[in-house]
Design a protein around this motif. Structure first.
Motif, PDB file in Angstrom:
ATOM      1  N   SER A  79     -76.238 -26.312 -86.991  1.00 45.10           N
ATOM      2  CA  SER A  79     -75.880 -27.718 -87.194  1.00 45.10           C
ATOM      3  C   SER A  79     -76.118 -28.119 -88.647  1.00 45.10           C
ATOM      4  CB  SER A  79     -76.716 -28.608 -86.276  1.00 45.10           C
ATOM      5  OG  SER A  79     -78.082 -28.574 -86.675  1.00 45.10           O
ATOM      6  N   GLU A  80     -75.569 -29.273 -89.023  1.00 43.20           N
ATOM      7  CA  GLU A  80     -75.770 -29.771 -90.385  1.00 43.20           C
ATOM      8  C   GLU A  80     -77.253 -29.961 -90.674  1.00 43.20           C
ATOM      9  OE1 GLU A  80     -73.483 -33.301 -90.784  1.00 43.20           O
ATOM     10  OE2 GLU A  80     -71.539 -32.281 -90.661  1.00 43.20           O
ATOM     11  N   ARG A  81     -78.004 -30.468 -89.693  1.00 46.61           N
ATOM     12  CA  ARG A  81     -79.447 -30.665 -89.886  1.00 46.61           C
ATOM     13  C   ARG A  81     -80.145 -29.326 -90.115  1.00 46.61           C
ATOM     14  NH1 ARG A  81     -82.983 -34.657 -88.700  1.00 46.61           N
ATOM     15  NH2 ARG A  81     -81.403 -35.833 -87.543  1.00 46.61           N
ATOM     16  N   GLU A  82     -79.779 -28.315 -89.318  1.00 47.93           N
ATOM     17  CA  GLU A  82     -80.415 -27.001 -89.469  1.00 47.93           C
ATOM     18  C   GLU A  82     -80.080 -26.387 -90.818  1.00 47.93           C
ATOM     19  OE1 GLU A  82     -80.620 -25.280 -84.918  1.00 47.93           O
ATOM     20  OE2 GLU A  82     -78.659 -25.358 -85.904  1.00 47.93           O
ATOM     21  N   LEU A  83     -78.822 -26.470 -91.225  1.00 52.66           N
ATOM     22  CA  LEU A  83     -78.444 -25.917 -92.526  1.00 52.66           C
ATOM     23  C   LEU A  83     -79.113 -26.669 -93.660  1.00 52.66           C
ATOM     24  CD1 LEU A  83     -74.616 -25.277 -91.955  1.00 52.66           C
ATOM     25  CD2 LEU A  83     -76.392 -23.547 -92.285  1.00 52.66           C
ATOM     26  N   SER A  84     -79.225 -27.972 -93.500  1.00 48.83           N
ATOM     27  CA  SER A  84     -79.894 -28.786 -94.516  1.00 48.83           C
ATOM     28  C   SER A  84     -81.344 -28.353 -94.686  1.00 48.83           C
ATOM     29  CB  SER A  84     -79.825 -30.262 -94.118  1.00 48.83           C
ATOM     30  OG  SER A  84     -80.583 -31.064 -95.002  1.00 48.83           O
ATOM     31  N   ASP A  85     -82.029 -28.119 -93.574  1.00 51.29           N
ATOM     32  CA  ASP A  85     -83.435 -27.683 -93.624  1.00 51.29           C
ATOM     33  C   ASP A  85     -83.550 -26.276 -94.191  1.00 51.29           C
ATOM     34  OD1 ASP A  85     -84.194 -30.093 -92.537  1.00 51.29           O
ATOM     35  OD2 ASP A  85     -84.351 -29.333 -90.479  1.00 51.29           O
ATOM     36  N   VAL A 102     -69.025 -27.951 -95.118  1.00 55.28           N
ATOM     37  CA  VAL A 102     -68.478 -27.591 -93.814  1.00 55.28           C
ATOM     38  C   VAL A 102     -67.088 -28.188 -93.632  1.00 55.28           C
ATOM     39  CG1 VAL A 102     -68.768 -27.854 -91.312  1.00 55.28           C
ATOM     40  CG2 VAL A 102     -70.730 -27.252 -92.744  1.00 55.28           C
ATOM     41  N   THR A 103     -66.903 -29.434 -94.066  1.00 53.21           N
ATOM     42  CA  THR A 103     -65.597 -30.082 -93.954  1.00 53.21           C
ATOM     43  C   THR A 103     -64.540 -29.323 -94.743  1.00 53.21           C
ATOM     44  OG1 THR A 103     -66.579 -32.268 -93.593  1.00 53.21           O
ATOM     45  CG2 THR A 103     -64.311 -32.198 -94.410  1.00 53.21           C
ATOM     46  N   ASN A 104     -64.893 -28.855 -95.929  1.00 53.95           N
ATOM     47  CA  ASN A 104     -63.946 -28.079 -96.731  1.00 53.95           C
ATOM     48  C   ASN A 104     -63.538 -26.796 -96.020  1.00 53.95           C
ATOM     49  OD1 ASN A 104     -64.020 -29.992 -98.748  1.00 53.95           O
ATOM     50  ND2 ASN A 104     -65.426 -28.846-100.066  1.00 53.95           N
ATOM     51  N   LEU A 105     -64.498 -26.150 -95.349  1.00 52.32           N
ATOM     52  CA  LEU A 105     -64.185 -24.912 -94.626  1.00 52.32           C
ATOM     53  C   LEU A 105     -63.372 -25.193 -93.367  1.00 52.32           C
ATOM     54  CD1 LEU A 105     -67.542 -22.930 -95.009  1.00 52.32           C
ATOM     55  CD2 LEU A 105     -65.423 -22.688 -96.305  1.00 52.32           C
ATOM     56  N   ARG A 115     -69.790 -31.133 -79.564  1.00 51.83           N
ATOM     57  CA  ARG A 115     -70.298 -29.789 -79.277  1.00 51.83           C
ATOM     58  C   ARG A 115     -70.808 -29.070 -80.525  1.00 51.83           C
ATOM     59  NH1 ARG A 115     -66.599 -26.069 -75.863  1.00 51.83           N
ATOM     60  NH2 ARG A 115     -68.584 -24.933 -75.874  1.00 51.83           N
ATOM     61  N   GLY A 116     -70.049 -29.116 -81.612  1.00 50.74           N
ATOM     62  CA  GLY A 116     -70.486 -28.420 -82.813  1.00 50.74           C
ATOM     63  C   GLY A 116     -69.325 -27.884 -83.612  1.00 50.74           C
ATOM     64  N   THR A 117     -69.647 -26.979 -84.547  1.00 46.50           N
ATOM     65  CA  THR A 117     -68.661 -26.375 -85.437  1.00 46.50           C
ATOM     66  C   THR A 117     -68.649 -24.881 -85.194  1.00 46.50           C
ATOM     67  OG1 THR A 117     -69.111 -28.093 -87.082  1.00 46.50           O
ATOM     68  CG2 THR A 117     -67.913 -26.153 -87.832  1.00 46.50           C
ATOM     69  N   GLU A 132     -70.555 -23.301 -99.452  1.00 46.81           N
ATOM     70  CA  GLU A 132     -69.306 -22.768 -98.897  1.00 46.81           C
ATOM     71  C   GLU A 132     -69.273 -21.250 -99.027  1.00 46.81           C
ATOM     72  OE1 GLU A 132     -65.641 -24.592-100.241  1.00 46.81           O
ATOM     73  OE2 GLU A 132     -66.684 -26.511-100.515  1.00 46.81           O
ATOM     74  N   GLU A 133     -69.616 -20.743-100.204  1.00 49.84           N
ATOM     75  CA  GLU A 133     -69.578 -19.304-100.428  1.00 49.84           C
ATOM     76  C   GLU A 133     -70.603 -18.580 -99.559  1.00 49.84           C
ATOM     77  OE1 GLU A 133     -67.264 -17.661-102.197  1.00 49.84           O
ATOM     78  OE2 GLU A 133     -66.385 -19.669-102.333  1.00 49.84           O
ATOM     79  N   LEU A 134     -71.747 -19.199 -99.379  1.00 52.52           N
ATOM     80  CA  LEU A 134     -72.779 -18.607 -98.530  1.00 52.52           C
ATOM     81  C   LEU A 134     -72.303 -18.521 -97.078  1.00 52.52           C
ATOM     82  CD1 LEU A 134     -75.668 -17.573 -98.084  1.00 52.52           C
ATOM     83  CD2 LEU A 134     -76.390 -19.962 -97.841  1.00 52.52           C
ATOM     84  N   LEU A 135     -71.697 -19.595 -96.592  1.00 46.42           N
ATOM     85  CA  LEU A 135     -71.196 -19.595 -95.216  1.00 46.42           C
ATOM     86  C   LEU A 135     -70.047 -18.601 -95.041  1.00 46.42           C
ATOM     87  CD1 LEU A 135     -71.259 -23.424 -94.406  1.00 46.42           C
ATOM     88  CD2 LEU A 135     -72.823 -21.660 -93.557  1.00 46.42           C
ATOM     89  N   LYS A 136     -69.175 -18.524 -96.047  1.00 44.78           N
ATOM     90  CA  LYS A 136     -68.094 -17.545 -95.987  1.00 44.78           C
ATOM     91  C   LYS A 136     -68.646 -16.124 -95.883  1.00 44.78           C
ATOM     92  CE  LYS A 136     -64.621 -20.059 -98.737  1.00 44.78           C
ATOM     93  NZ  LYS A 136     -63.872 -20.061-100.030  1.00 44.78           N
TER      94      LYS A 136
END
Length: 240
Positions: A35-41, A54-57, A69-71, A15-19
């Motif tokens: 995407s979640e897959r890309e961030l996971s990788d 992502v849900t928390n944000l 479509r995406g986030t 979360e902090e990294l994305l912020k």
């Protein structure tokens, strides 16, 4: 980037990294994040952990999802102080935004019993019933349903109501505005209002009911405003 030995939970680190990437404008407002897959990788963590972050944000209003479509990075919410009686027009101009309105409905009606009571009207006394969509920089922010006693401002018409009602009262009518009683609640947007506000019909909204009074104590307005919850947050200062 992610310290798996840290006492800070991994999802919080994400979360902090994305912020940080949003605040540094690596991800700009209106743009999609990976995407979640890309961030996971990229981060070497599970998709479930990424999804939690992502849900928390999304829940905090920093991001929003579009099904299929995406986030995306959301517009920052406008802060609306609760300590002060100002109009929508005054609020938007104070933020450097351009306010505007679209008139949906204007007519004289006999109000319901509860509205007549709040406006201290006798039976059968008329009000102007006004419905307006309020915009900031051409984006819909709220829809207002306003009741104004005809006996207080009998010369009110569709042209005069297009601007700020408060400016009209204090400028043209030379009346002083006193105080207001305000109530707030959360709700799910109605199907009708979702079209006006350009949001999904399952979206949350903030509803403000306000009865405003002239300096001599005469009520001049009852307005029920429905605000987009993704664009507004209300703040107040509390002292002991």
């Amino acid at each position: 980037m992610i310290d798996k030995s840290s006492h800070v939970p991994i999802y919080v680190q994400i979360e902090e990294l994305l912020k940080k990437r949003i605040y540094m404008e690596e991800f700009k407002i209106g743009e999609s994040i990976p995407s979640e897959r890309e961030l996971s990788d990229q981060l070497g963590v599970s998709r479930m952990t990424v999804r939690q972050s992502v849900t928390n944000l999304v829940n905090s209003g920093l991001l929003y999802r579009e099904k299929g479509r995406g986030t995306y990075v959301a517009n920052p919410k406008l802060e609306q102080p609760l300590n002060g009686l100002t109009s929508f027009t005054e609020d938007m101009k104070a933020r450097g935004m351009q306010p505007s309105s679209k008139l949906i409905h204007f007519e004289k009606v006999i109000p319901s019993v509860d509205i007549a009571r709040d406006l201290q009207l006798e039976q059968e006394e008329l009000v102007f019933y006004v419905v307006r969509i309020r915009y900031a920089d051409r984006k819909p922010m709220a829809i207002e349903r306003t009741y104004i006693p005809v006996k207080v401002f009998p010369e009110l018409d569709e042209k005069k109501i297009m601007g700020s009602l408060y400016a009209l009262i204090e400028g043209n009518y030379r009346q002083k505005i006193g105080n207001a009683i305000q109530q707030m609640e959360a709700a799910i947007v109605t199907k009708e209002d979702s079209k006006y506000l350009q949001i999904n019909n399952s979206s949350a909204v903030l509803i403000i009911k306000r009865t405003s009074f002239l300096a001599d104590g005469v009520p001049f307005e009852l307005v029920r405003s429905t605000y987009r919850a993704d664009r507004y947050k209300f703040i107040s200062e509390i002292q002991r």
